[in-house]
Structure formats: C-alpha cells, structure tokens
Design a protein around this motif. Structure first.
Motif, PDB file in Angstrom:
ATOM      1  N   MET A   3       0.801  -1.191   0.000  1.00 34.63           N
ATOM      2  CA  MET A   3       0.000   0.000   0.000  1.00 34.63           C
ATOM      3  C   MET A   3       0.846   1.258   0.000  1.00 34.63           C
ATOM      4  O   MET A   3       0.328   2.335   0.138  1.00 34.63           O
ATOM      5  N   GLY A   4       2.098   1.125  -0.167  1.00 26.45           N
ATOM      6  CA  GLY A   4       2.943   2.306  -0.207  1.00 26.45           C
ATOM      7  C   GLY A   4       2.909   2.984  -1.557  1.00 26.45           C
ATOM      8  O   GLY A   4       2.311   2.493  -2.514  1.00 26.45           O
ATOM      9  N   PRO A   5       3.552   4.135  -1.650  1.00 27.21           N
ATOM     10  CA  PRO A   5       3.573   4.881  -2.911  1.00 27.21           C
ATOM     11  C   PRO A   5       4.214   4.074  -4.033  1.00 27.21           C
ATOM     12  O   PRO A   5       5.093   3.255  -3.796  1.00 27.21           O
ATOM     13  N   SER A   6       3.755   4.336  -5.245  1.00 28.36           N
ATOM     14  CA  SER A   6       4.361   3.722  -6.417  1.00 28.36           C
ATOM     15  C   SER A   6       4.535   4.811  -7.466  1.00 28.36           C
ATOM     16  O   SER A   6       4.134   5.954  -7.263  1.00 28.36           O
ATOM     17  N   GLU A   7       5.111   4.443  -8.594  1.00 20.99           N
ATOM     18  CA  GLU A   7       5.431   5.430  -9.625  1.00 20.99           C
ATOM     19  C   GLU A   7       4.214   6.227 -10.083  1.00 20.99           C
ATOM     20  O   GLU A   7       4.311   7.417 -10.335  1.00 20.99           O
ATOM     21  N   TYR A   8       3.067   5.605 -10.188  1.00 28.37           N
ATOM     22  CA  TYR A   8       1.884   6.297 -10.691  1.00 28.37           C
ATOM     23  C   TYR A   8       0.774   6.441  -9.653  1.00 28.37           C
ATOM     24  O   TYR A   8      -0.376   6.669  -9.987  1.00 28.37           O
ATOM     25  N   ALA A   9       1.149   6.303  -8.390  1.00 30.57           N
ATOM     26  CA  ALA A   9       0.211   6.506  -7.277  1.00 30.57           C
ATOM     27  C   ALA A   9       1.038   6.949  -6.074  1.00 30.57           C
ATOM     28  O   ALA A   9       1.208   6.231  -5.104  1.00 30.57           O
ATOM     29  N   SER A  10       1.575   8.165  -6.182  1.00 27.55           N
ATOM     30  CA  SER A  10       2.527   8.631  -5.166  1.00 27.55           C
ATOM     31  C   SER A  10       1.961   9.715  -4.259  1.00 27.55           C
ATOM     32  O   SER A  10       2.699  10.365  -3.526  1.00 27.55           O
ATOM     33  N   GLY A  11       0.648   9.906  -4.280  1.00 25.98           N
ATOM     34  CA  GLY A  11       0.034  10.947  -3.475  1.00 25.98           C
ATOM     35  C   GLY A  11       0.122  10.689  -1.981  1.00 25.98           C
ATOM     36  O   GLY A  11       0.450   9.594  -1.532  1.00 25.98           O
ATOM     37  N   GLU A  12      -0.203  11.727  -1.234  1.00 22.41           N
ATOM     38  CA  GLU A  12      -0.138  11.676   0.227  1.00 22.41           C
ATOM     39  C   GLU A  12      -1.388  11.018   0.798  1.00 22.41           C
ATOM     40  O   GLU A  12      -2.508  11.256   0.348  1.00 22.41           O
ATOM     41  N   VAL A  13      -1.186  10.201   1.817  1.00 26.50           N
ATOM     42  CA  VAL A  13      -2.270   9.503   2.499  1.00 26.50           C
ATOM     43  C   VAL A  13      -2.351  10.017   3.932  1.00 26.50           C
ATOM     44  O   VAL A  13      -1.334  10.252   4.573  1.00 26.50           O
ATOM     45  N   THR A  14      -3.579  10.204   4.417  1.00 24.45           N
ATOM     46  CA  THR A  14      -3.747  10.514   5.835  1.00 24.45           C
ATOM     47  C   THR A  14      -4.452   9.345   6.492  1.00 24.45           C
ATOM     48  O   THR A  14      -5.212   8.609   5.850  1.00 24.45           O
ATOM     49  N   ARG A  15      -4.165   9.177   7.775  1.00 24.89           N
ATOM     50  CA  ARG A  15      -4.762   8.102   8.566  1.00 24.89           C
ATOM     51  C   ARG A  15      -5.433   8.672   9.799  1.00 24.89           C
ATOM     52  O   ARG A  15      -5.026   9.710  10.304  1.00 24.89           O
ATOM     53  N   ASP A  16      -6.432   7.965  10.293  1.00 24.97           N
ATOM     54  CA  ASP A  16      -7.065   8.324  11.547  1.00 24.97           C
ATOM     55  C   ASP A  16      -6.027   8.138  12.650  1.00 24.97           C
ATOM     56  O   ASP A  16      -5.423   7.068  12.752  1.00 24.97           O
ATOM     57  N   PRO A  17      -5.784   9.159  13.469  1.00 27.01           N
ATOM     58  CA  PRO A  17      -4.731   9.051  14.484  1.00 27.01           C
ATOM     59  C   PRO A  17      -5.025   8.012  15.565  1.00 27.01           C
ATOM     60  O   PRO A  17      -4.095   7.511  16.202  1.00 27.01           O
ATOM     61  N   VAL A  18      -6.269   7.657  15.762  1.00 25.72           N
ATOM     62  CA  VAL A  18      -6.620   6.682  16.801  1.00 25.72           C
ATOM     63  C   VAL A  18      -6.618   5.255  16.253  1.00 25.72           C
ATOM     64  O   VAL A  18      -5.984   4.370  16.819  1.00 25.72           O
ATOM     65  N   THR A  19      -7.312   5.047  15.131  1.00 24.92           N
ATOM     66  CA  THR A  19      -7.460   3.688  14.602  1.00 24.92           C
ATOM     67  C   THR A  19      -6.392   3.303  13.589  1.00 24.92           C
ATOM     68  O   THR A  19      -6.182   2.133  13.326  1.00 24.92           O
ATOM     69  N   GLY A  20      -5.749   4.304  12.981  1.00 22.87           N
ATOM     70  CA  GLY A  20      -4.766   4.032  11.941  1.00 22.87           C
ATOM     71  C   GLY A  20      -5.383   3.746  10.585  1.00 22.87           C
ATOM     72  O   GLY A  20      -4.672   3.486   9.623  1.00 22.87           O
ATOM     73  N   ARG A  21      -6.711   3.799  10.496  1.00 22.85           N
ATOM     74  CA  ARG A  21      -7.378   3.548   9.220  1.00 22.85           C
ATOM     75  C   ARG A  21      -7.092   4.657   8.218  1.00 22.85           C
ATOM     76  O   ARG A  21      -6.958   5.817   8.577  1.00 22.85           O
ATOM     77  N   LEU A  22      -7.039   4.275   6.948  1.00 25.44           N
ATOM     78  CA  LEU A  22      -6.852   5.252   5.883  1.00 25.44           C
ATOM     79  C   LEU A  22      -8.036   6.197   5.850  1.00 25.44           C
ATOM     80  O   LEU A  22      -9.182   5.765   6.005  1.00 25.44           O
ATOM     81  N   GLU A  23      -7.770   7.494   5.659  1.00 34.42           N
ATOM     82  CA  GLU A  23      -8.846   8.477   5.587  1.00 34.42           C
ATOM     83  C   GLU A  23      -8.914   9.165   4.234  1.00 34.42           C
ATOM     84  O   GLU A  23      -9.967   9.234   3.636  1.00 34.42           O
ATOM     85  N   THR A  24      -7.778   9.723   3.779  1.00 39.17           N
ATOM     86  CA  THR A  24      -7.789  10.464   2.530  1.00 39.17           C
ATOM     87  C   THR A  24      -6.550  10.166   1.697  1.00 39.17           C
ATOM     88  O   THR A  24      -5.528   9.700   2.206  1.00 39.17           O
ATOM     89  N   TYR A  25      -6.671  10.474   0.427  1.00 41.27           N
ATOM     90  CA  TYR A  25      -5.565  10.376  -0.522  1.00 41.27           C
ATOM     91  C   TYR A  25      -5.580  11.641  -1.359  1.00 41.27           C
ATOM     92  O   TYR A  25      -6.614  12.005  -1.920  1.00 41.27           O
ATOM     93  N   THR A  26      -4.452  12.327  -1.444  1.00 40.84           N
ATOM     94  CA  THR A  26      -4.335  13.522  -2.271  1.00 40.84           C
ATOM     95  C   THR A  26      -3.651  13.140  -3.578  1.00 40.84           C
ATOM     96  O   THR A  26      -2.525  12.636  -3.573  1.00 40.84           O
ATOM     97  N   ILE A  27      -4.346  13.365  -4.680  1.00 41.22           N
ATOM     98  CA  ILE A  27      -3.815  13.001  -5.991  1.00 41.22           C
ATOM     99  C   ILE A  27      -2.569  13.833  -6.291  1.00 41.22           C
ATOM    100  O   ILE A  27      -2.568  15.052  -6.135  1.00 41.22           O
ATOM    101  N   ALA A  28      -1.512  13.154  -6.715  1.00 36.68           N
ATOM    102  CA  ALA A  28      -0.245  13.798  -7.049  1.00 36.68           C
ATOM    103  C   ALA A  28      -0.106  13.919  -8.566  1.00 36.68           C
ATOM    104  O   ALA A  28      -0.720  13.149  -9.317  1.00 36.68           O
TER     105      ALA A  28
END
Length: 74
Positions: A1-26
């Motif tokens: 689930m880490g960044p790759s060549e064509y999906a390198s945008g920033e990800v935010t996670r819920d600080p309590v659960t660690g669940r993915l919240e948002t992805y900013t398109i790069a």
C-alpha cells in the motif's frame, strides 16, 4: 500500500485507529494504479467521493472510506 510510480500521493490516517482516511492526488498519478494501491478499483473510489473521472486532478483530496456491504443495506 505504499507509494508507487503512478500513485505517489499523500495519504492521511485516523490518528486513533490508523485507518486510511484520505488520498491527495499527485501529479502523474494514474487512476487505475491508485485503485491497485488501495486494493480496489478507482470507480469505487469515485463513487465513494461522488466524483467523476473528469474531477481527477493533482491536489484533489479523495476520501478513502471502508467499502460498504451493500447487501446489508435496505
């Protein structure tokens, strides 16, 4: 689930659960590769964000909601 060549945008996670919240398109991101990065297809991400493919542009923040179980609804 880490960044790759064509999906390198920033990800935010819920600080309590660690669940993915948002992805900013790069710049240079490709919609199908973003889907692969999050083990889904990009159409599902668009539906969850009430967006269209034409909305896909660098800087757009996408919500990464857990997939719904539509069988359990109504």
């Amino acid at each position: 689930m880490g960044p790759s060549e064509y999906a390198s945008g920033e990800v935010t996670r819920d600080p309590v659960t660690g669940r993915l919240e948002t992805y900013t398109i790069a710049p240079g991101d490709v919609s199908s590769v973003i889907g692969v990065r999050f083990c889904t297809d990009f159409v599902t991400i668009l539906v969850e964000n009430n967006a269209f493919a034409s909305d896909f542009e660098p800087g757009k923040v996408l919500r990464l909601a857990p997939l719904r179980d539509y069988r359990a609804e109504g």
